[in-house]
Design a protein around this motif. Sequence first.
Motif, PDB file in Angstrom:
ATOM      1  N   GLY A   1      22.754  48.695  63.321  1.00  0.00           N
ATOM      2  CA  GLY A   1      22.546  49.748  62.347  1.00  0.00           C
ATOM      3  C   GLY A   1      23.347  50.998  62.623  1.00  0.00           C
ATOM      4  O   GLY A   1      23.495  51.852  61.734  1.00  0.00           O
ATOM      5  N   ASP A   2      23.884  51.153  63.846  1.00  0.00           N
ATOM      6  CA  ASP A   2      24.758  52.289  64.128  1.00  0.00           C
ATOM      7  C   ASP A   2      25.969  52.243  63.192  1.00  0.00           C
ATOM      8  O   ASP A   2      26.524  51.171  62.929  1.00  0.00           O
ATOM      9  N   ARG A   3      26.401  53.405  62.710  1.00  0.00           N
ATOM     10  CA  ARG A   3      27.464  53.467  61.712  1.00  0.00           C
ATOM     11  C   ARG A   3      28.831  53.733  62.342  1.00  0.00           C
ATOM     12  O   ARG A   3      28.943  54.489  63.312  1.00  0.00           O
ATOM     13  N   VAL A   4      29.847  53.118  61.752  1.00  0.00           N
ATOM     14  CA  VAL A   4      31.226  53.347  62.175  1.00  0.00           C
ATOM     15  C   VAL A   4      31.774  54.528  61.385  1.00  0.00           C
ATOM     16  O   VAL A   4      31.749  54.522  60.149  1.00  0.00           O
ATOM     17  N   VAL A   5      32.290  55.550  62.079  1.00  0.00           N
ATOM     18  CA  VAL A   5      32.825  56.723  61.377  1.00  0.00           C
ATOM     19  C   VAL A   5      34.328  56.899  61.593  1.00  0.00           C
ATOM     20  O   VAL A   5      35.017  57.469  60.745  1.00  0.00           O
ATOM     21  N   ARG A   6      34.849  56.412  62.720  1.00  0.00           N
ATOM     22  CA  ARG A   6      36.290  56.476  62.978  1.00  0.00           C
ATOM     23  C   ARG A   6      36.716  55.229  63.725  1.00  0.00           C
ATOM     24  O   ARG A   6      35.962  54.693  64.546  1.00  0.00           O
TER      25      ARG A   6
ATOM     26  N   ASP B   1      27.450  52.165  51.210  1.00  0.00           N
ATOM     27  CA  ASP B   1      28.760  52.794  51.357  1.00  0.00           C
ATOM     28  C   ASP B   1      29.122  53.018  52.818  1.00  0.00           C
ATOM     29  O   ASP B   1      29.900  53.921  53.155  1.00  0.00           O
ATOM     30  N   ALA B   2      28.594  52.184  53.725  1.00  0.00           N
ATOM     31  CA  ALA B   2      28.849  52.387  55.148  1.00  0.00           C
ATOM     32  C   ALA B   2      29.146  51.054  55.830  1.00  0.00           C
ATOM     33  O   ALA B   2      28.683  49.997  55.396  1.00  0.00           O
ATOM     34  N   VAL B   3      29.934  51.114  56.894  1.00  0.00           N
ATOM     35  CA  VAL B   3      30.135  49.975  57.790  1.00  0.00           C
ATOM     36  C   VAL B   3      29.278  50.221  59.023  1.00  0.00           C
ATOM     37  O   VAL B   3      29.342  51.291  59.636  1.00  0.00           O
ATOM     38  N   VAL B   4      28.484  49.224  59.371  1.00  0.00           N
ATOM     39  CA  VAL B   4      27.517  49.396  60.455  1.00  0.00           C
ATOM     40  C   VAL B   4      27.646  48.266  61.464  1.00  0.00           C
ATOM     41  O   VAL B   4      28.297  47.248  61.222  1.00  0.00           O
ATOM     42  N   ILE B   5      27.015  48.471  62.608  1.00  0.00           N
ATOM     43  CA  ILE B   5      26.913  47.407  63.602  1.00  0.00           C
ATOM     44  C   ILE B   5      25.915  46.381  63.073  1.00  0.00           C
ATOM     45  O   ILE B   5      24.731  46.667  62.932  1.00  0.00           O
ATOM     46  N   GLU B   6      26.421  45.183  62.759  1.00  0.00           N
ATOM     47  CA  GLU B   6      25.543  44.127  62.261  1.00  0.00           C
ATOM     48  C   GLU B   6      24.830  43.418  63.401  1.00  0.00           C
ATOM     49  O   GLU B   6      23.715  42.939  63.254  1.00  0.00           O
ATOM     50  N   GLY B   7      25.475  43.364  64.556  1.00  0.00           N
ATOM     51  CA  GLY B   7      24.839  42.727  65.693  1.00  0.00           C
ATOM     52  C   GLY B   7      25.735  42.745  66.910  1.00  0.00           C
ATOM     53  O   GLY B   7      26.945  42.971  66.817  1.00  0.00           O
TER      54      GLY B   7
END
Length: 562
Positions: A282-287, A259-265
């Motif tokens: 793996g860092d998550r996008v929140v805004r 349920d998250a959008v993350v840095i894929e690379g």
Amino acid sequence: MTAWASIRRLLAAGTLAFAAFAIPLPASGAPEPTPVRSSKPTPTQLRDLAEKAEKAGDWEAAFNNYCLLFVADRSAIEVREKLNTALRHTQQLRRHRDPAFQQFVTGMPLDGGLDLLAEVFQKLPGVYADRDKATAQNLWAHAIQELDRAFGSPAFKQAFIDNPRSDKVEQFRAQLREHWTRRPIADHKEARSGMRRLIAVAQDHFTLKAPAALAIEAASGACSGLDEYTVFLTPSTGTEANAVPDLAAAGLYLGAIQDAVVIEGVTPNSWFALTYPHVRRGDRVVRVNNRTIDPVTLPAVAGALRAPIEGAHHLDLRGADDDAKIQVRIPVTIPSVYGTRMLPDKPVGYTRIGHFQASTPRDLDEALSALKTAGARAAVIDLRGNHGGSFLPAVETARRLLPAGLIVTTQGQVGEVANRAFSSATGMAAHDVPIVLLIDAETASAAEVLAAALKDNNRATLVGVPSFGKGSVQYPLRLVTLDDVEPGSGKSGKAPKGGTVRVTIARLIAPTSGPITGTGVGPHLLEADPVLQLELAAEKAEELGHMPPGMPLPSPGAPMSP
């Protein structure tokens, strides 16, 4: 997704590393460079992986491994042929799985598909780099080969044929290979009539859900059969649901996990990598652009990216381990020259050219002037990961660095690239600072033009690994036969309904080392490790910076001073 996009996305995700493979031996008579350390996987392992994937029909895996093998062993001509075969299968597979492509084909009447095919046959011979290879007969042969592959593809049969019997399919494929490939085709009119007849025969064998699909498949094959960079693009091509092209241009790729959008690379050496080195996979996008996204999905992020703030995208990230919030700002238009700085403890400056666009020559002028002002006596220009961009700005950039000499020769039919030699006569106006170029296996196309020009004219020392070997220029050829024509104008102001062909219009020939395609540009000093590449380049630049003004560069491959 294009071949380059596939490679770049995998590199960014951390699954591939081009620079870590063995380097082919230099041409006979060339100075012997320092050998590179061995690394894994080996070319033998890559070949085994690629061949196993090919036998299993996993063409995407085969393509990825053949890409790596091609970089690892340029001396094997058959590898490039296998790579191109895997690429054609991969492009075809992705086309057949794309819902937008399926909608494009199923909504097209048969005459529309035939008209589109005829336009491809009519236009390609007059613009393709090698007219002799783009004859109607050759295009027809490529088209039939593509249809043969299509009828062997489960995705194609599922999308466009109603429950075909396997024996009927094999019978029809045999007819394609034995009869239809040899059918004489003199021009686009005969291609159109011949394809109409072929589709009628196919309808005797099967119930076709969309007869125009065969014509579009043939048009795709006619294009991709010419070379790996000539591709038929429908209006929907490149609109992948999981791609965020605005950020990919900066070197940042996003992906979805649960349920998250993350840095894929993050693409190595990209604008984003140099600007935000602390961002991790793996860092998550929140805004996004000051909008809280709930739920966080790729389509929602893509929607938020359509509303940049003051010419930039603003992302709030949170570390994979719930670290403190990270704020990043990504310009909508990514600079082509960036990362300009002095290297530690040396009178050596550094700057990177990420791609070539109209502003690149001027931007490089400003970067080198700033470095000279800061005390640089030599400069390292980083071309690693530079896939090219606009051809003419690359030529102009070479003129900024080369007082005199041949830059590149083009072999083609049209416009400014029709069998023309591009030279420099800049003289005293050219930058005189000693130059070291960093190149790698992702340095391609226009970037290779600059690297080859400076190397062959003994203007720069090259450090890294051999470049990719894409010595060609592409142009988007608009297909208009299906367009709505504005009354009295003779042309349509809308996007082409029939799509475009990204066609190779010129081959690039280096000043003394010959064609760039396939062989690429070799460095003077071989080094596979990216960190050591920069260290070696800095040492070499410092050495060159202490040379008396006007003294010629050491011969290629000359050992460095202790």
